[in-house]
Motif scaffolding. Structure first.
Motif, PDB file in Angstrom:
ATOM      1  N   GLN A 443      74.400 -62.501  55.688  1.00 46.34           N
ATOM      2  CA  GLN A 443      74.410 -61.075  55.363  1.00 46.34           C
ATOM      3  C   GLN A 443      73.022 -60.458  55.407  1.00 46.34           C
ATOM      4  O   GLN A 443      72.873 -59.277  55.666  1.00 46.34           O
ATOM      5  N   ASN A 483      77.862 -56.980  48.966  1.00 46.00           N
ATOM      6  CA  ASN A 483      77.392 -58.235  49.553  1.00 46.00           C
ATOM      7  C   ASN A 483      77.264 -59.326  48.501  1.00 46.00           C
ATOM      8  O   ASN A 483      77.550 -60.491  48.753  1.00 46.00           O
ATOM      9  N   ARG A 573      86.043 -60.931  53.431  1.00 42.09           N
ATOM     10  CA  ARG A 573      84.793 -60.875  54.188  1.00 42.09           C
ATOM     11  C   ARG A 573      84.110 -62.248  54.189  1.00 42.09           C
ATOM     12  O   ARG A 573      83.600 -62.704  55.212  1.00 42.09           O
TER      13      ARG A 573
END
Ligand code: ADP
Ligand code: ZN
Ligand code: MG
Length: 615
Positions: A443, A483, A573
């Motif tokens: 990320q 995130n 994700r």
């Protein structure tokens, strides 16, 4: 991080003062009843009357003492040693003339005490010594409780803090520049009041130090005492609250009386929330506490701003304090003592490192980065643990490795020496921890970790990921928050992808991810549905306490649904990222499984090199 449940240990309660009194009393009584009579009385042997007459006639008797029912006499043997005898009284009219005949001294003669000084010492000196010792012990325990080594004043009220050998100054308090600035003014006012008086400036009456536990509030107050050369009274809020109603208020009165006599001076009330709690009309009011608080309020109003008495107080729950306490004229200044930032942590490491023998090449910057969120007390603890480890390892200096290991110890618990993970478990933990790290790395494209270890810890953590943030941020964007959630989901996602089965190891991750998701929805206004609407209030900002929902239960339901949705998409994700990088996941996990430790550099090296397996 993988965690298991752990039990908490109860803290040891200190022994009550009465306990020491009891011991002292017992010792004194025992001494007086049992030991002293034996030591002090000369030995007197009981003999017959005829033996007495024989001794007189042989001329050996030195002195005789007669009373109504017994005769005491002493006999000198050839070496001049005296021994004492007694015999029953016999009505013998010839006795007096017999005694005269042999030149015996008689009448009111008392056997000599063996040593007058010694007996005095025994009967008074030793008990006094015991009482002195017990008293010292007690004042020491009390002193520790208050964080001072002071001497008692007036018996019950405040203690004057006498800076002793370990005198603290502002230099011992690292970071916290704003707090120091605010207090420096107070110190300055106390030492040079004329500067302020000419302008007409009034010093604040009360200064309240607020901040999370372990950030150095008590330490700061001691430093103020060290800086200002004025008397410093220190008392803990809990000491006002006693069993007997009215004692607390009396103590407050006492304390301020003492302080006014010694002005200019500083009064420090630690943990003021114990007495300063908001008064409310609830059923469970505490009369004693309210009286004490009222007395405190009255006293603070009672003296003029220029009387030279300044009150410092510390608390980590300012929101529970009674508003009357916080109004101007009482604690009119609040000084936040917050968790240290990166620079602060580095400074605290350096301050404490001075007290130990350290290697030359300690990377304080790295230590600071590895301890985000740690308080000053935790850092002090880390440095001490490191020194203990150095001793264990047989070194004479603390090296970087000690410090890094002890960060893990303090944050994640000791390594469990004999807890062995089965190969299967070890494999799962490896994939789990790499799952977190890999998701984080993908990320941000930077090294997300400093080190991962999969050595079981006493805290129950089976693996530990040491994260270092390059630079600290005060703001977090919505993307960053999301995130972070994805990273927390990475562990469980990796387990599911690789083993098709999930474990209990993600309990802590689940807690964290839910916390973030809830906060995003209810407090940070980051949801589509509610936008800027506040749905929760935080009840104690410094203790990380619970939040309370402030919306209808119907809205509460919607909140839950949003939170669930957020977490679900974060998990999705994470799974996506790991599926895309499955080859690297295998490679990294294998490395961690074999080595049990992987550093940030090793991690990035493996991540960036050509694929070993073709995906
Ligand atoms: P608080 O009263 O805020 O709970 P303390 O003042 O009792 O915390 O701090 C506990 C210990 O932590 C101190 O004795 C000190 O060793 C260490 N400490 C905390 N903050 C600092 C700091 N800013 N600088 C140096 N040491 C600190
Ligand atoms: Zn985890
Ligand atoms: Mg404290």
């Amino acid at each position: 991080m993988i965690r298991q449940n752990t039990g908490n240990r109860k803290p040891k309660t200190p022994r009550p003062v009465l306990y020491y009194y009891g011991i002292a009393l017992l010792a004194v009584l025992l001494l007086n009843w049992l030991v002293l009579p034996y030591l002090l009385k000369p030995k007197v042997v009981e003999v017959g009357y005829s033996f007495f007459l024989d001794q007189v006639e042989e001329g050996k008797v030195a002195t005789v003492e007669m009373d109504t029912n017994q005769i005491l006499f002493s006999v000198k043997d050839t070496n001049g040693m005296e021994s004492f005898y007694k015999t029953g009284y016999v009505n013998d009219p010839d006795l007096v003339s017999l005694l005269r005949e042999h030149g015996v001294e008689f009448g009111a003669v008392i056997p000599k005490q063996p040593n007058y000084f010694l007996s005095l010492l025994m009967s008074y000196g030793i008990p006094l010594l015991i009482i002195w010792w017990v008293g010292r012990k007690m004042s020491k325990t009390l002193g520790e409780k208050m964080g001072t080594g002071g001497l008692s004043l007036g018996g019950s009220s405040g203690k004057i803090y006498v800076p002793t050998g370990d005198k603290k100054t502002f230099r011992d308090v690292a970071g916290q520049e704003e707090a120091k600035e605010a207090l420096r003014e107070v110190v300055d006012y106390l030492s040079h009041p004329e500067k302020y008086v000419t302008i007409g400036a009034k010093c604040p009456k009360g200064v309240l130090l607020v901040g999370p536990p372990g950030t150095g509030k008590t330490l700061m107050a001691k430093a103020v005492a060290g800086e200002a050369n004025v008397p410093f009274f220190s008392i803990a809020g809990s000491e006002f609250v006693e069993m007997f109603v009215g004692r607390g208020a009396a103590r407050v009165r006492d304390l301020f009386e003492q302080a006014k006599k010694k002005a200019p001076c500083i009064v420090f009330i630690d943990e003021i929330d114990t007495i300063g709690k908001r008064r409310d009309g609830g059923i469970n009011t505490n009369d004693e506490r309210e009286q004490t608080l009222n007395q405190l309020l009255t006293e603070m109003d009672g003296f003029e701003g220029d009387s030279g008495v300044i009150i410092l107080a510390a608390t980590n729950r300012p929101e529970t304090l009674d508003p009357a306490l916080l109004r101007p004229g009482r604690f009119d200044r609040q000084v936040p003592v917050d968790l240290p930032d990166l620079q602060g942590r580095i400074a605290i490491f350096k301050v404490h490192a001075k007290n130990y023998k350290m290697a030359q090449n300690i990377d304080f910057h790295l230590l600071g980065r590895a301890t985000a969120g740690a308080s000053g007390a935790e850092i002090a603890n880390i440095v001490n643990e490191a020194s203990l480890r150095a001793v264990r390892m047989g070194r004479t200096r603390v090296i970087q490795e000690d410090l890094e290991e002890s960060i893990e110890v303090v944050i994640a618990g000791h390594q469990k020496k004999n807890a062995i993970l089965s190969p299967e478990e070890k494999k799962i933990v490896s994939y789990h921890e790499i799952g977190h790290a890999l998701v984080a790395a993908k990320q941000t494209n930077t090294a997300p970790i400093h080190k991962i270890t999969i050595v079981p810890r006493t805290s129950g953590a089976l693996g530990y990921t040491m994260q270092v943030e390059e630079n600290e941020k005060s703001l977090m964007t919505k993307t960053e928050a999301f995130n972070k959630m994805v990273t927390y989901c990475g562990g469980r996602a990796a387990e599911e992808i690789i083993f098709g089965e999930i474990t209990t190891g993600a309990a802590n991750d689940i807690e964290q991810v839910t916390k973030i998701a809830r906060a995003m929805v209810t407090r940070f206004g980051m949801s589509h549905e509610f936008g800027m609407m506040a749905l929760e209030t935080n009840s104690s900002m410094y203790l990380g306490g619970d939040s309370t929902l402030i919306c209808s239960s119907k809205t509460g339901e919607l909140v839950d649904r949003e939170v669930k949705e957020l977490i679900r998409s974060a998990y999705e994700r994470a799974t996506e990222i790991l599926m895309e990088n499955k080859a690297k996941l295998h490679e990294l996990a294998e490395f961690l499984y074999m080595e049990e430790t992987i550093t940030g550099e090793q991690f990035m090296a493996i991540l960036e090199r050509e694929n070993k397996y073709s995906a």
